[in-house]
Scaffold this motif. Structure first.
Motif, PDB file in Angstrom:
ATOM      1  N   ILE A  95       0.826  -1.197   0.000  1.00  9.25           N
ATOM      2  CA  ILE A  95       0.000   0.000   0.000  1.00  9.25           C
ATOM      3  C   ILE A  95       0.865   1.253   0.000  1.00  9.25           C
ATOM      4  O   ILE A  95       0.487   2.294  -0.569  1.00  9.25           O
ATOM      5  CB  ILE A  95      -0.973   0.001   1.211  1.00  9.25           C
ATOM      6  N   LYS A  96       2.060   1.186   0.603  1.00 13.07           N
ATOM      7  CA  LYS A  96       2.951   2.355   0.633  1.00 13.07           C
ATOM      8  C   LYS A  96       3.489   2.672  -0.757  1.00 13.07           C
ATOM      9  O   LYS A  96       3.549   3.836  -1.168  1.00 13.07           O
ATOM     10  CB  LYS A  96       4.095   2.106   1.619  1.00 13.07           C
ATOM     11  N   PHE A 101       3.256   6.028  -5.918  1.00 12.13           N
ATOM     12  CA  PHE A 101       3.054   6.193  -7.353  1.00 12.13           C
ATOM     13  C   PHE A 101       1.744   6.926  -7.652  1.00 12.13           C
ATOM     14  O   PHE A 101       1.685   7.769  -8.557  1.00 12.13           O
ATOM     15  CB  PHE A 101       3.076   4.832  -8.054  1.00 12.13           C
ATOM     16  N   PHE A 102       0.707   6.598  -6.887  1.00 12.59           N
ATOM     17  CA  PHE A 102      -0.577   7.292  -7.053  1.00 12.59           C
ATOM     18  C   PHE A 102      -0.401   8.789  -6.826  1.00 12.59           C
ATOM     19  O   PHE A 102      -0.883   9.615  -7.617  1.00 12.59           O
ATOM     20  CB  PHE A 102      -1.601   6.698  -6.087  1.00 12.59           C
ATOM     21  N   GLY A 103       0.302   9.160  -5.756  1.00 14.97           N
ATOM     22  CA  GLY A 103       0.534  10.574  -5.451  1.00 14.97           C
ATOM     23  C   GLY A 103       1.312  11.275  -6.547  1.00 14.97           C
ATOM     24  O   GLY A 103       0.999  12.415  -6.927  1.00 14.97           O
ATOM     25  N   ASN A 133       0.910   4.104 -14.118  1.00 17.23           N
ATOM     26  CA  ASN A 133       1.248   2.707 -14.379  1.00 17.23           C
ATOM     27  C   ASN A 133       1.918   2.030 -13.192  1.00 17.23           C
ATOM     28  O   ASN A 133       1.730   0.839 -12.958  1.00 17.23           O
ATOM     29  CB  ASN A 133       2.153   2.613 -15.617  1.00 17.23           C
ATOM     30  N   GLY A 134       2.698   2.800 -12.422  1.00 15.94           N
ATOM     31  CA  GLY A 134       3.281   2.234 -11.207  1.00 15.94           C
ATOM     32  C   GLY A 134       2.214   1.855 -10.200  1.00 15.94           C
ATOM     33  O   GLY A 134       2.248   0.778  -9.597  1.00 15.94           O
ATOM     34  N   VAL A 205      -8.435  11.174  -7.172  1.00 15.36           N
ATOM     35  CA  VAL A 205      -8.243  11.119  -5.711  1.00 15.36           C
ATOM     36  C   VAL A 205      -9.513  10.623  -5.017  1.00 15.36           C
ATOM     37  O   VAL A 205      -9.455   9.747  -4.138  1.00 15.36           O
ATOM     38  CB  VAL A 205      -7.855  12.511  -5.169  1.00 15.36           C
ATOM     39  N   ALA A 206     -10.658  11.159  -5.407  1.00  6.31           N
ATOM     40  CA  ALA A 206     -11.920  10.826  -4.733  1.00  6.31           C
ATOM     41  C   ALA A 206     -12.218   9.331  -4.787  1.00  6.31           C
ATOM     42  O   ALA A 206     -12.692   8.748  -3.801  1.00  6.31           O
ATOM     43  CB  ALA A 206     -13.060  11.619  -5.370  1.00  6.31           C
ATOM     44  N   PHE A 207     -11.922   8.684  -5.914  1.00 11.86           N
ATOM     45  CA  PHE A 207     -12.246   7.271  -6.057  1.00 11.86           C
ATOM     46  C   PHE A 207     -11.087   6.349  -5.663  1.00 11.86           C
ATOM     47  O   PHE A 207     -11.170   5.135  -5.871  1.00 11.86           O
ATOM     48  CB  PHE A 207     -12.714   6.985  -7.486  1.00 11.86           C
TER      49      PHE A 207
END
Length: 431
Positions: A95-96, A101-103, A133-134, A205-207
């Motif tokens: 999750i980290k 990557f999401f951020g 993609n990450g 971000v919301a989803f």
């Protein structure tokens, strides 16, 4: 070398739920990330290439520039994921890495709204694509912690299906802003386009919040207390994974087939708008046609999951490969007008989500669960390296010949090779 471990939740996290039962809350919370990130994917396919083209000189070739941008983004992910994926198999690490990557993807998606010339804009876009993609590599590997083998096809297909239809909501809002903003708000078309990047980031971000607040890593190869030991042993573990992969003939044959057919799928997705733009098709027609693709893909992706339950996952993947051969030939030889682009968009929508969803779930069934991130890291190498080959092939062929249709036609070779390996591979799920 650390031993595979499962958390005490492993017997209940993916509790035995009948294959035909409704989606559980845990499964729905995983699915909604597809709704969030797909908004950026759709915007990248339909709007970003057109905006990038508008930033280029009149004689600029968006097909080549876009192809090379996609190639660089894919190469970075292909190099990073095996190592990071192996480390992420430590308890609590997945999750980290996902969050990191999401951020990165969200921040750089917002940064695309800055007033940039075409080259800096493409650089920022490459960073956003790397973030996307990450995050998807770790997200895909979360599937095995979310559900069991009997429900993977269904859950994965719903992820892609809802991703397609859900992404149309912010996309329609962005398109309405781009086309209606100048007259209603007094903004320029460029300003409205830049605002669409921010809207997409907010939706993303919301989803993502439901997944971030609910995900629990069930399968891992080392506990938090042994994190340092596990990280030091990462290269040993990775080498061991490669040795196991070589010895597992059905798995490596599928991986080679996947390498070639997902190359074709990703290239068609990433290059379609730039190809249509180069052919001179009106940007409005391109955008609306790709919006139709999303609505077609929604029921077709879910239908594919159901058909996999009846006919098997691998046969449905093979059917989609054959369908993509027909799509490539149509694009190379017949695509010249907006009406024909609409036909292409509908055909892609019918098979795109199905082949992506079933590839993800089929792979999850045939790999060791405790080393999911290592194997999904390799999965990403094959997928992203394939994207490097496809986009580079199209871009280079177009640059050398001046004919984008020849670049598109070369994709058919990759699909033929994939079909040969799929035909020769023995399906371990049917053993």
């Amino acid at each position: 070398m650390s031993s595979p471990v499962s958390s005490p939740e492993s017997s209940t996290a993916a509790t035995a739920v009948p294959a035909g039962a409704k989606l559980t809350k845990r499964e729905k919370q995983w699915i909604v990330y597809d709704v969030g990130n797909s908004a950026f994917v759709l915007l990248s396919t339909a709007v970003v290439p057109i905006y990038a083209k508008s930033l280029m000189p009149a004689d600029g070739n968006i097909v080549s520039a876009w192809g090379y941008a996609q190639t660089i983004a894919s190469l970075v992910i292909a190099l990073l994921m095996p190592l990071l994926g192996s480390i992420a198999d430590v308890q609590g690490m997945k999750i980290k890495f996902f969050l990191g990557f999401f951020g990165t993807g969200v921040v750089t998606c917002c940064a695309m709204a800055l007033p940039l010339t075409w080259l800096p804009f493409l650089i920022v876009y490459v960073l956003a694509t790397i973030g996307l993609n990450g995050s998807l590599t770790f997200y895909d590997s979360m599937l095995i912690d979310t559900t069991d083998n009997d429900r993977m096809d269904k859950v994965s297909s719903h992820g892609y299906g809802w991703g397609y239809v859900g992404s149309t909501i912010p996309f329609i809002a962005c398109i309405a802003l781009i086309f209606g903003g100048p007259s209603l708000l007094g903004w320029s078309t460029v300003a409205c386009t830049r605002a669409s990047f921010v809207i997409t980031a907010v939706w993303w971000v919301a989803f993502t919040i439901p997944l971030l607040t609910s995900y629990r890593q069930v399968h891992y190869r080392a506990t938090r207390e042994h994190t340092c030991e596990a990280i030091h042993g990462t290269f040993t573990e990775l080498a061991g994974t490669l040795r196991k992969l070589v010895k597992n003939k059905p798995l490596w044959m599928f991986m080679i087939a996947f390498f070639f057919y997902i190359d074709a799928v990703n290239t068609v997705i990433s290059m379609s708008t730039s190809y249509g733009t180069q052919l001179g098709i009106d940007s409005t027609q391109l955008v609306v046609a790709l919006l139709v693709t999303q609505f077609v893909a929604f029921p077709c992706a879910i239908l594919y999951g159901r058909l996999a339950g009846r006919f098997g996952c691998k046969p449905m993947i093979m059917a989609a490969v054959v369908a993509y051969m027909c799509i490539v030939f149509f694009a190379a030889f017949f695509l010249r007008s907006a009406a024909q682009f609409w036909i292409l968009a509908i055909l892609v929508g019918m098979f795109q989500g199905g082949i992506q969803a079933l590839s993800r779930s089929y792979y999850g069934k045939i790999i060791p669960k405790e080393h999911a991130n290592e194997y999904y890291g390799l999965y990403d190498i094959f997928g992203k390296t394939a994207s490097i080959l496809g986009t580079f092939l199209v871009a280079t062929t177009t640059s050398l010949t001046g004919n984008a249709s020849l670049g598109v036609l070369s994709i058919a070779i990759l699909l033929v090779v994939a079909l040969v390996f799929l035909t020769l591979q023995k399906d371990p799920t049917r053993a």
